[in-house]
Design an enzyme around this catalytic site. Structure first.
Site, PDB file in Angstrom:
ATOM      1  N   CYS A   1       0.746  -1.117  -0.099  1.00 19.59           N
ATOM      2  CA  CYS A   1       0.064   0.116   0.007  1.00 19.59           C
ATOM      3  C   CYS A   1       0.761   1.281  -0.016  1.00 19.59           C
ATOM      4  O   CYS A   1       2.142   1.059  -0.433  1.00 19.59           O
ATOM      5  CB  CYS A   1      -0.956   0.152   1.087  1.00 19.59           C
ATOM      6  SG  CYS A   1      -0.055  -0.133   2.942  1.00 19.59           S
TER       7      CYS A   1
ATOM      8  N   ASN B   1       2.242   1.367   4.530  1.00 21.81           N
ATOM      9  CA  ASN B   1       2.356   0.166   5.048  1.00 21.81           C
ATOM     10  C   ASN B   1       2.177   0.249   6.586  1.00 21.81           C
ATOM     11  O   ASN B   1       2.953  -0.452   7.479  1.00 21.81           O
ATOM     12  CB  ASN B   1       3.936  -0.222   4.842  1.00 21.81           C
ATOM     13  CG  ASN B   1       4.204  -1.682   5.162  1.00 21.81           C
ATOM     14  OD1 ASN B   1       5.348  -2.132   5.735  1.00 21.81           O
ATOM     15  ND2 ASN B   1       3.234  -2.652   5.118  1.00 21.81           N
TER      16      ASN B   1
ATOM     17  N   CYS C   1      -1.588   0.751   7.485  1.00 22.30           N
ATOM     18  CA  CYS C   1      -3.224   0.419   7.410  1.00 22.30           C
ATOM     19  C   CYS C   1      -3.290  -0.659   6.569  1.00 22.30           C
ATOM     20  O   CYS C   1      -3.648  -2.039   6.870  1.00 22.30           O
ATOM     21  CB  CYS C   1      -3.837   1.503   7.167  1.00 22.30           C
ATOM     22  SG  CYS C   1      -3.779   2.762   7.990  1.00 22.30           S
ATOM     23  N   ARG C   2      -3.431  -0.817   5.214  1.00 17.32           N
ATOM     24  CA  ARG C   2      -3.928  -1.468   4.305  1.00 17.32           C
ATOM     25  C   ARG C   2      -3.128  -2.866   4.241  1.00 17.32           C
ATOM     26  O   ARG C   2      -3.581  -3.879   4.409  1.00 17.32           O
ATOM     27  CB  ARG C   2      -4.315  -1.193   3.149  1.00 17.32           C
ATOM     28  CG  ARG C   2      -5.515  -0.075   3.175  1.00 17.32           C
ATOM     29  CD  ARG C   2      -5.727   0.723   1.967  1.00 17.32           C
ATOM     30  NE  ARG C   2      -4.688   1.498   1.474  1.00 17.32           N
ATOM     31  CZ  ARG C   2      -4.300   2.321   0.674  1.00 17.32           C
ATOM     32  NH1 ARG C   2      -5.124   2.364  -0.464  1.00 17.32           N
ATOM     33  NH2 ARG C   2      -3.112   3.115   0.454  1.00 17.32           N
ATOM     34  N   SER C   3      -1.914  -2.694   3.923  1.00 18.40           N
ATOM     35  CA  SER C   3      -1.032  -3.845   3.537  1.00 18.40           C
ATOM     36  C   SER C   3      -0.893  -4.533   4.824  1.00 18.40           C
ATOM     37  O   SER C   3      -0.697  -6.054   4.719  1.00 18.40           O
ATOM     38  CB  SER C   3       0.193  -3.388   2.791  1.00 18.40           C
ATOM     39  OG  SER C   3       0.852  -2.686   3.274  1.00 18.40           O
TER      40      SER C   3
ATOM     41  N   ASP D   1      -8.229   4.108   1.108  1.00 19.86           N
ATOM     42  CA  ASP D   1      -7.479   4.419   2.185  1.00 19.86           C
ATOM     43  C   ASP D   1      -7.811   4.920   3.311  1.00 19.86           C
ATOM     44  O   ASP D   1      -8.671   5.899   3.192  1.00 19.86           O
ATOM     45  CB  ASP D   1      -6.223   5.443   1.494  1.00 19.86           C
ATOM     46  CG  ASP D   1      -5.227   5.820   2.499  1.00 19.86           C
ATOM     47  OD1 ASP D   1      -5.329   5.622   3.448  1.00 19.86           O
ATOM     48  OD2 ASP D   1      -4.336   6.592   1.971  1.00 19.86           O
TER      49      ASP D   1
HETATM   50  P1  4NP Z   1      -1.759   2.805   4.105  1.00 19.88           P
HETATM   51  O1  4NP Z   1      -2.606   4.329   4.784  1.00 19.88           O
HETATM   52  O2  4NP Z   1      -1.127   3.139   2.734  1.00 19.88           O
HETATM   53  O3  4NP Z   1      -3.034   1.943   4.067  1.00 19.88           O
HETATM   54  O4  4NP Z   1      -0.772   2.278   5.148  1.00 19.88           O
HETATM   55  C1  4NP Z   1      -1.752   5.300   4.871  1.00 19.88           C
HETATM   56  C2  4NP Z   1      -1.068   5.594   6.077  1.00 19.88           C
HETATM   57  C3  4NP Z   1      -0.461   6.817   6.124  1.00 19.88           C
HETATM   58  C4  4NP Z   1      -0.323   7.690   5.137  1.00 19.88           C
HETATM   59  C5  4NP Z   1      -1.065   7.602   4.114  1.00 19.88           C
HETATM   60  C6  4NP Z   1      -1.788   6.376   4.027  1.00 19.88           C
HETATM   61  N1  4NP Z   1       0.192   9.019   5.475  1.00 19.88           N
HETATM   62  O5  4NP Z   1       0.064   9.870   4.611  1.00 19.88           O
HETATM   63  O6  4NP Z   1       1.081   8.946   6.439  1.00 19.88           O
END
Ligand code: 4NP
Length: 163
Positions: A13, A16, A18-20, A128
């Site tokens: 993702c 790294n 939340c989703r992945s 997201d």
């Molecule tokens: P992920 O979510 O891609 O599912 O881990 C996010 C986590 C952090 C951020 C964006 C998306 N960020 O902008 O810090």
């Protein structure tokens, strides 16, 4: 008979956290529940390096806890080397997919979108949840729990134990 090499799957993702990592945890639990965890190596990474070394977001850990899915991975950034050392790379959304493709110099035979393993009632991208409310984390887990059995089935079919 020789032990076959593990089937190496990496979920990707953006951050790294939340989703992945949630996908990694859902898949890990699934292979354990099916008694095939020794056949898989499952990890995850992010196309951005904002959170390197961090545990998953506390909201995702809490959502996982409610479903008995522990999340203990530490965030890492995707590098080109990962791409050539995984059998299957699964991007959470089309933006991640485009970033993976840029990094891979066109060798994208082993890269898929998570939604390739879902029917069309689901969205193309795993949304997201980072800037949203708690129900966004639940929705991500719903999507992952729907997709991972198809990933397991496809992986076992394309990597039969005795060949
Ligand atoms: P992920 O979510 O891609 O599912 O881990 C996010 C986590 C952090 C951020 C964006 C998306 N960020 O902008 O810090």
């Amino acid at each position: 008979m020789e032990t076959p090499p593990p089937i190496r799957i990496m979920f990707v993702c953006l951050g790294n956290i939340c989703r992945s990592p949630a996908a990694q945890a859902v898949m890990q639990k699934l292979v354990q529940d099916h008694g095939v965890s020794d056949r898989f190596q499952i990890d995850s990474s992010g196309t951005a390096g904002y959170h390197i070394g961090a545990l998953p977001d506390a909201r995702m850990i809490a959502a996982g806890d409610k479903r008995g899915i522990p999340m203990t991975s530490r965030a890492k950034k995707l590098i080109a080397d990962h791409l050539s050392h995984r059998d299957l790379i699964i991007a959470m959304d089309r933006e991640n997919l485009a970033n993976i493709q840029r990094l891979s110099n066109g060798k994208t035979g082993n890269v898929q979108l998570l939604s390739d393993f879902l029917d069309q009632s689901w969205p193309r991208d795993v949304p997201d949840p980072y800037y949203g409310e708690d129900d966004g984390f639940e929705y991500v887990l719903d999507m992952l729990e729907a997709a991972c059995p198809a990933i397991l089935k496809s992986s076992l079919e394309s990597n039969p134990k005795c060949n």
